[in-house]
Structure formats: structure tokens, C-alpha cells
Design a protein around this motif. Structure first.
Motif, PDB file in Angstrom:
ATOM      1  N   UNK A 140      39.400  49.774  33.128  1.00 20.32           N
ATOM      2  CA  UNK A 140      40.214  50.841  33.714  1.00 20.32           C
ATOM      3  C   UNK A 140      39.973  50.980  35.215  1.00 20.32           C
ATOM      4  N   UNK A 141      38.737  50.764  35.651  1.00 21.56           N
ATOM      5  CA  UNK A 141      38.421  50.856  37.081  1.00 21.56           C
ATOM      6  C   UNK A 141      39.174  49.791  37.863  1.00 21.56           C
ATOM      7  N   UNK A 142      39.244  48.575  37.323  1.00 23.89           N
ATOM      8  CA  UNK A 142      39.975  47.481  37.973  1.00 23.89           C
ATOM      9  C   UNK A 142      41.467  47.788  38.015  1.00 23.89           C
ATOM     10  N   UNK A 143      41.999  48.286  36.909  1.00 27.81           N
ATOM     11  CA  UNK A 143      43.425  48.612  36.843  1.00 27.81           C
ATOM     12  C   UNK A 143      43.796  49.679  37.874  1.00 27.81           C
ATOM     13  N   UNK A 144      42.955  50.701  37.997  1.00 27.77           N
ATOM     14  CA  UNK A 144      43.235  51.771  38.954  1.00 27.77           C
ATOM     15  C   UNK A 144      43.146  51.265  40.386  1.00 27.77           C
ATOM     16  N   UNK A 145      42.197  50.364  40.634  1.00 21.61           N
ATOM     17  CA  UNK A 145      42.062  49.841  42.000  1.00 21.61           C
ATOM     18  C   UNK A 145      43.270  48.997  42.380  1.00 21.61           C
ATOM     19  N   UNK A 146      43.742  48.160  41.463  1.00 22.30           N
ATOM     20  CA  UNK A 146      44.940  47.351  41.727  1.00 22.30           C
ATOM     21  C   UNK A 146      46.141  48.257  41.967  1.00 22.30           C
ATOM     22  N   UNK A 147      46.275  49.300  41.154  1.00 19.64           N
ATOM     23  CA  UNK A 147      47.403  50.222  41.304  1.00 19.64           C
ATOM     24  C   UNK A 147      47.382  50.900  42.672  1.00 19.64           C
ATOM     25  N   UNK A 148      46.216  51.357  43.104  1.00 20.28           N
ATOM     26  CA  UNK A 148      46.121  52.030  44.404  1.00 20.28           C
ATOM     27  C   UNK A 148      46.385  51.062  45.554  1.00 20.28           C
ATOM     28  N   UNK A 149      45.951  49.827  45.404  1.00 22.11           N
ATOM     29  CA  UNK A 149      46.200  48.838  46.462  1.00 22.11           C
ATOM     30  C   UNK A 149      47.690  48.576  46.603  1.00 22.11           C
ATOM     31  N   UNK A 150      48.386  48.461  45.484  1.00 22.27           N
ATOM     32  CA  UNK A 150      49.839  48.236  45.521  1.00 22.27           C
ATOM     33  C   UNK A 150      50.537  49.434  46.165  1.00 22.27           C
ATOM     34  N   UNK A 151      50.055  50.636  45.886  1.00 24.04           N
ATOM     35  CA  UNK A 151      50.682  51.839  46.452  1.00 24.04           C
ATOM     36  C   UNK A 151      50.541  51.897  47.980  1.00 24.04           C
ATOM     37  N   UNK A 152      49.527  51.243  48.534  1.00 25.72           N
ATOM     38  CA  UNK A 152      49.345  51.254  49.990  1.00 25.72           C
ATOM     39  C   UNK A 152      50.345  50.345  50.705  1.00 25.72           C
ATOM     40  N   UNK A 153      50.930  49.409  49.979  1.00 26.09           N
ATOM     41  CA  UNK A 153      51.813  48.415  50.598  1.00 26.09           C
ATOM     42  C   UNK A 153      53.212  48.997  50.759  1.00 26.09           C
ATOM     43  N   UNK A 154      53.869  48.810  51.908  1.00 27.93           N
ATOM     44  CA  UNK A 154      55.275  49.214  52.031  1.00 27.93           C
ATOM     45  C   UNK A 154      56.114  48.533  50.938  1.00 27.93           C
ATOM     46  N   UNK A 155      57.040  49.268  50.368  1.00 27.83           N
ATOM     47  CA  UNK A 155      57.773  48.746  49.209  1.00 27.83           C
ATOM     48  C   UNK A 155      58.497  47.436  49.509  1.00 27.83           C
ATOM     49  N   UNK A 156      59.049  47.302  50.719  1.00 35.84           N
ATOM     50  CA  UNK A 156      59.780  46.089  51.061  1.00 35.84           C
ATOM     51  C   UNK A 156      58.869  44.868  51.187  1.00 35.84           C
ATOM     52  N   UNK A 157      57.549  45.093  51.241  1.00 31.68           N
ATOM     53  CA  UNK A 157      56.630  43.977  51.432  1.00 31.68           C
ATOM     54  C   UNK A 157      55.748  43.712  50.215  1.00 31.68           C
ATOM     55  N   UNK A 158      55.962  44.440  49.134  1.00 36.81           N
ATOM     56  CA  UNK A 158      55.126  44.274  47.944  1.00 36.81           C
ATOM     57  C   UNK A 158      55.278  42.864  47.361  1.00 36.81           C
TER      58      UNK A 158
END
Length: 346
Positions: free
Chosen positions: A3-21
Motif C-alpha cells: 500500500x505504501x508503494x501504491x500511494x507513493x506512485x499515485x502521489x507522484x502521478x498527481x504531481x505531473x501536469x496532465x498533458x505530460x503524464x
């Protein structure tokens, strides 16, 4: 997947501008192109992040894969971090063959032997840069993945760029691992910091050209002018002065854009000068001071002083030679400097 890994990946994706994900995930390289095609990048970012986590669960992603995504993010958005420059030294001038596998092995051994809970991730880039991500823990706590240290090391050079975490107490251990892994014997901070990693590289790798001490002041030539020609002469002098300032700026700063430097520091030592008859200072002790400069774009700010009329041209060599002095650790000891002028008695 943890769960810790999943949450970290999710937060990292949220930091990226949507057009650049999509571009970021492609550079990460963990998900296949077929998996990326299943993602809807036009929905809200929170939904995209959840879908990415689901795909990572299918691939059994671990902390190493999550750390690799974080390195990819910081490599692209490297200006979001504050970088400091360190220089390593050898005891001799011997040139050794650099073995990347041996470097990684030694680096890990030093950190893991001193600290049990630590996550170390490496990623190599095409410009011979090795990016190292270190998440620190304690003997009783798992590594904090949200406050890692970053190291960028260019093999075959003595320069290291470090973006330290809040845990500055781990910095000596990090430096020790670097000098052992790279076969150096000493490491020193150059007191040169900026958010622009590329600008720091331009300075220390001498990819930025600048002339130094090329200006020799000439006495002004003045002629007797008739009163009716005074206005014309004033206009001519103003134009000539602007041209002179522009020429001097080009001589000292060059014609191209300046490296984005945000912090510089001088340690100055000069003798106090006054009229001996005034007996102001009995002891012949040097005057020492620490001068710090900070700006969102320090060199461009200095370059604009003379054209804006804030300072006379040419600027003091103490200011125009900042990139050159930076490569010499910014440890400047001047026996005569402009600061001493303010203490000269009339």
C-alpha cells in the motif's frame, strides 16, 4: 503491491501536469505500450493516478520501480529542487578506469553498512550522468520516500551535484559513500547553489565563456564646446555612454544568456586602511567579513546594474568573476578589495 508503494506512485502521478503524464510514463519504461494505450489521459488526474496504480499492481511494482518513477520526474523537473555543487579531490593525478558496476556496489556497501533502513536507486542517462536517489530511514523506521536525497555524478569528473533532504545529518555519510565509490580522497562544498542544475553544470564544466579583467580604464577626452553646441554634445555623450556600458557588459558577461545562479558567497579578508595619524586601529589585524548574494537570477541581475544606472561600469571584478571564482570554491581572500574603500579616512 504494498500500500505504501501504491500511494507513493499515485502521489507522484498527481504531481505531473496532465498533458505530460503519458510522456512521463513512457520515459519511466515500467508499463508496456499496450498498457499505456488503455489509459484515458483526458479524465481528471485523480482517476488517471488510480488507473496507473492498478496497472502497476498487475506488474507487481515494488519500491524500486516507484523510486525509478520519482527519478524520472525529478530528472525532467530538476529545477524544482535546490542543488549544491561539491568537488572531490584525489591524492595524485592518476587516471583510473571508471567501472559503473563497481561504483554502485561500493556506494551501496558504505550506506547499507552504516544504516540498515535505506533505499538506494540508480539511473543512468546519456550524458554520462548517474542519478542516485537515497531514501533515509533509521534503525527502527522504514525509509521516508517523501524526503529523499538526490545525487547527480558525472563519471570521469570530480564534480557532484547534491539535492539534500531535510535530514542533513545524513550528508556526511552520503559524501563518504561518494568518495569511496569514485576512488577519491576528499570532498568539499563549493558554496554554489541554484535550482538550475544545467546552469551549475555550465559553470563548473566551463561550458560558459566569460572574459575576465580585460578592461583598462581610459581618461575621458573633453573638448572646449561652444554654448550653442552644448545640447548636441550632451546627447552625443549620453549615446556614447550607453554604447560604452553595452560594450563593457559584453566584455565581462558575454553575448549569450547567463547561467541561472541563485546564490553566491564570498569570504573576504582585507586590511583596515586609515590615516596613521588618526590612530584608529592600533593592531594590524585583517578585516574579515562574509558577503552573500541571492537572487532569482543572480548573474542577469548583476549584468543589468550598469544599464539601469544603479552601478558604474565596469562592475567590480569581485562581481563579474563570480562564475570563474565558483570553480575555485568561492574561497576568496583579497588583500585589497572595494570594501576597504569605505574605511579610508578623508
Amino acid at each position: 503491491m504494498d500500500e505504501t508503494v501504491a500511494e507513493y506512485i499515485r502521489r507522484t502521478v498527481l504531481k505531473i501536469p496532465r498533458d505530460e503524464i503519458k510522456m512521463m510514463l513512457q520515459k519511466w519504461g515500467f508499463l508496456s505500450e499496450a498498457q499505456l494505450q488503455t489509459l484515458n489521459f483526458h479524465q481528471i488526474k485523480d482517476n488517471i493516478s488510480q488507473d496507473v496504480v492498478q496497472l502497476c499492481e498487475e506488474n507487481s511494482a515494488g519500491i524500486k520501480q516507484a523510486a525509478a518513477l520519482d527519478i524520472t520526474y525529478n530528472h525532467i523537473y530538476q529545477n524544482k529542487r535546490m542543488w549544491s555543487v561539491y568537488r572531490m579531490k584525489k591524492s595524485g593525478e592518476e587516471v583510473e578506469y571508471f567501472d559503473i558496476a563497481d561504483f554502485k556496489k561500493k556506494f551501496k556497501q558504505i550506506l547499507q553498512s552504516a544504516l540498515k533502513n535505506v533505499t538506494i536507486t540508480f539511473k543512468e542517462y546519456e550524458d554520462n550522468a548517474i542519478w542516485i536517489r537515497v531514501a533515509w530511514g533509521t534503525p527502527y523506521k522504514k525509509p521516508n520516500q517523501y524526503k529523499p536525497s538526490y545525487v547527480v555524478y558525472h563519471s570521469q569528473t570530480p564534480y557532484v551535484f547534491i539535492s539534500a533532504s531535510v535530514l542533513k545529518s545524513n550528508l556526511p555519510l552520503l559524501c563518504q559513500a561518494l568518495i569511496v565509490a569514485s576512488n577519491y580522497h576528499d570532498i568539499r562544498e563549493m558554496e554554489l547553489r541554484s535550482h538550475s542544475l544545467n546552469s551549475l553544470k555550465d559553470i563548473v564544466f566551463k561550458r560558459y565563456s566569460q572574459n575576465f579583467d580585460t578592461y583598462t580604464p581610459k581618461p575621458l577626452q573633453r573638448e572646449n564646446v561652444e554654448p550653442e553646441n552644448a545640447d548636441i554634445m550632451i546627447i552625443h555623450e549620453n549615446r556614447s555612454e550607453k554604447e560604452r556600458i553595452h560594450r563593457l557588459n559584453q566584455e565581462f558577461f558575454g553575448t549569450g544568456p547567463q547561467p541561472k545562479l541563485e546564490f553566491a558567497q564570498y569570504r573576504l579578508e582585507t586590511m583596515f586602511r586609515s590615516d596613521p595619524k588618526m590612530n584608529v586601529l592600533d593592531k594590524k589585524e585583517p578585516f574579515r567579513c562574509l558577503v552573500k548574494f541571492s537572487s532569482p537570477h543572480l548573474l542577469e541581475s548583476l549584468k543589468s546594474l550598469a544599464p539601469a544606472g544603479v552601478a558604474d561600469a565596469p562592475l567590480s571584478p569581485l562581481l563579474t568573476c563570480i562564475p570563474h571564482k565558483a570553480r575555485n570554491f568561492f574561497k576568496i581572500r583579497e588583500k585589497k578589495c572595494l570594501l576597504s574603500e569605505s574605511f579610508v579616512s578623508p
